[in-house]
Scaffold this motif. Structure first.
Motif, PDB file in Angstrom:
ATOM      1  N   ASP A 203       0.835  -1.200   0.000  1.00  0.00           N
ATOM      2  CA  ASP A 203       0.000   0.000   0.000  1.00  0.00           C
ATOM      3  C   ASP A 203       0.872   1.253   0.000  1.00  0.00           C
ATOM      4  O   ASP A 203       0.608   2.214  -0.752  1.00  0.00           O
ATOM      5  CB  ASP A 203      -0.907   0.005   1.238  1.00  0.00           C
ATOM      6  CG  ASP A 203      -1.822  -1.193   1.297  1.00  0.00           C
ATOM      7  OD1 ASP A 203      -3.040  -1.029   1.186  1.00  0.00           O
ATOM      8  OD2 ASP A 203      -1.313  -2.315   1.474  1.00  0.00           O
ATOM      9  N   PHE A 207       1.101   4.310  -2.707  1.00  0.00           N
ATOM     10  CA  PHE A 207       0.908   5.727  -2.397  1.00  0.00           C
ATOM     11  C   PHE A 207       2.086   6.562  -2.903  1.00  0.00           C
ATOM     12  O   PHE A 207       1.900   7.684  -3.385  1.00  0.00           O
ATOM     13  CB  PHE A 207       0.746   5.909  -0.884  1.00  0.00           C
ATOM     14  CG  PHE A 207      -0.455   5.208  -0.311  1.00  0.00           C
ATOM     15  CD1 PHE A 207      -1.581   4.986  -1.091  1.00  0.00           C
ATOM     16  CD2 PHE A 207      -0.463   4.772   1.007  1.00  0.00           C
ATOM     17  CE1 PHE A 207      -2.697   4.337  -0.570  1.00  0.00           C
ATOM     18  CE2 PHE A 207      -1.559   4.130   1.543  1.00  0.00           C
ATOM     19  CZ  PHE A 207      -2.686   3.906   0.749  1.00  0.00           C
ATOM     20  N   THR A 213      -6.044   5.882  -2.061  1.00  0.00           N
ATOM     21  CA  THR A 213      -6.418   4.708  -1.280  1.00  0.00           C
ATOM     22  C   THR A 213      -7.270   3.742  -2.103  1.00  0.00           C
ATOM     23  O   THR A 213      -7.061   2.524  -2.077  1.00  0.00           O
ATOM     24  CB  THR A 213      -7.186   5.135  -0.014  1.00  0.00           C
ATOM     25  OG1 THR A 213      -6.372   6.021   0.759  1.00  0.00           O
ATOM     26  CG2 THR A 213      -7.553   3.929   0.826  1.00  0.00           C
TER      27      THR A 213
END
Length: 308
Positions: A203, A207, A213
């Motif tokens: 994740d 980013f 998200t």
């Protein structure tokens, strides 16, 4: 090398187990597995063979086709699925197909909806930290799972009154909504473990590359969670497909499903076991095929995180 240094080394070699002992242990394991396989598969065998029995064969508990009894299409003929009635007009077959389609629509629809909502909730519980009064992430998960403790009969009257007020009685849409609520806690539980097994560094890397998200969830995390999604979908599908209580309570004619039709094979003369067995076999067959073709996804999805 001196004799004393050789003698001082510990002997790390262990004598091998006797061949007879290994063979005996393996034989016992295979015997236990075969016994358990027989116990699991015998009800299926009994159901399939009963669908080809006559009334006399059912009452006398004949087991082996062409040995104890001569197979007959009586059970399948009663629902219009025997070779001699398959291509003709049959009211029983039309009713069966309507119930079969209703089961497919409600089960697949509820499973897909539960998988969508459950995946979103599970990802949130896995990646973010929530605080609601005294409740934290684990408490919220326990709240979802606690909904499974309630017996269905407790919810019978409230749902009956609610569905009557909302005009959802005897509708497939009403069953889809109810089945979604029923299997949603299980989906959240499975998918949370699946997301926990995926490193959070993925994740963070997404980013850094500029993804939001939602972008990280849809493009990075969700594809890696496919085995868990398939396992959750199949488990939800099985539970929805076999559900009887609410289907019998909230439907009357249009939205009845296969379990209700199977349970209705009774009359003043008793239970039509051959018809019930034929209906049960036809209802079990799709789930058996799904389990066979997607077995590797089920195993990998349900065992994710088991080694932690």
């Amino acid at each position: 090398m001196s004799t004393s240094s050789v003698a001082s080394k510990p002997n790390r070699e262990h004598p091998p187990r006797p061949r007879a002992r290994r063979t005996l242990g393996r034989t016992l394991i295979y015997a236990a597995l075969l016994l358990w396989t027989f116990i699991c598969l015998f009800p299926l065998y009994w159901t399939v063979t009963t669908s080809f029995k006559s009334a006399v064969d059912v009452t006398q508990a004949h087991l082996i086709p062409w040995v104890d009894f001569q197979p007959d299409w009586k059970g399948w003929r009663s629902i219009g699925l025997s070779p001699d009635t398959l291509f003709g007009t049959s009211t029983a077959r039309s009713e069966f197909m309507n119930r079969f389609v209703n089961s497919i629509i409600t089960s697949v629809g509820a499973s897909l909806l539960a998988l969508t909502l459950g995946s979103l909730a599970a990802y949130g519980l896995s990646r973010f930290r929530y605080k609601f009064a005294w409740m934290r992430n684990d408490d919220i998960l326990f709240f979802f799972m606690s909904q499974l403790i309630l017996p269905p009969v407790v919810l019978a009257l409230p749902f009956l009154v609610l569905y009557k007020a909302l005009a959802l009685l005897d509708t497939t849409f009403g069953l889809i909504l109810l089945y979604t609520l029923t299997v949603l806690p299980i989906v959240i539980w499975i998918m949370r473990d699946q997301f926990n097994a995926i490193p959070i560094e993925l994740d963070e890397a997404a980013f850094v590359d500029g993804l939001s998200t939602w972008g990280a969830f849809l493009r990075i995390i969700l594809p890696l969670a496919v085995p868990g999604m398939v396992a959750a979908f199949i488990l939800s599908l099985v539970l929805c497909w076999n559900e009887y209580f609410f289907a019998a309570l909230l439907t009357s004619t249009d939205a009845k499903t296969l379990p209700v039709m199977v349970a209705s094979q009774t009359g003043s003369q008793g239970i039509n076991w051959w018809s019930m067995a034929a209906l049960s076999t036809a209802a079990i067959a799709p789930l058996v095929l799904v389990g066979i073709f997607l077995e590797r996804y089920i195993v990998s999805g349900l065992t994710t995180g088991a080694g932690k």
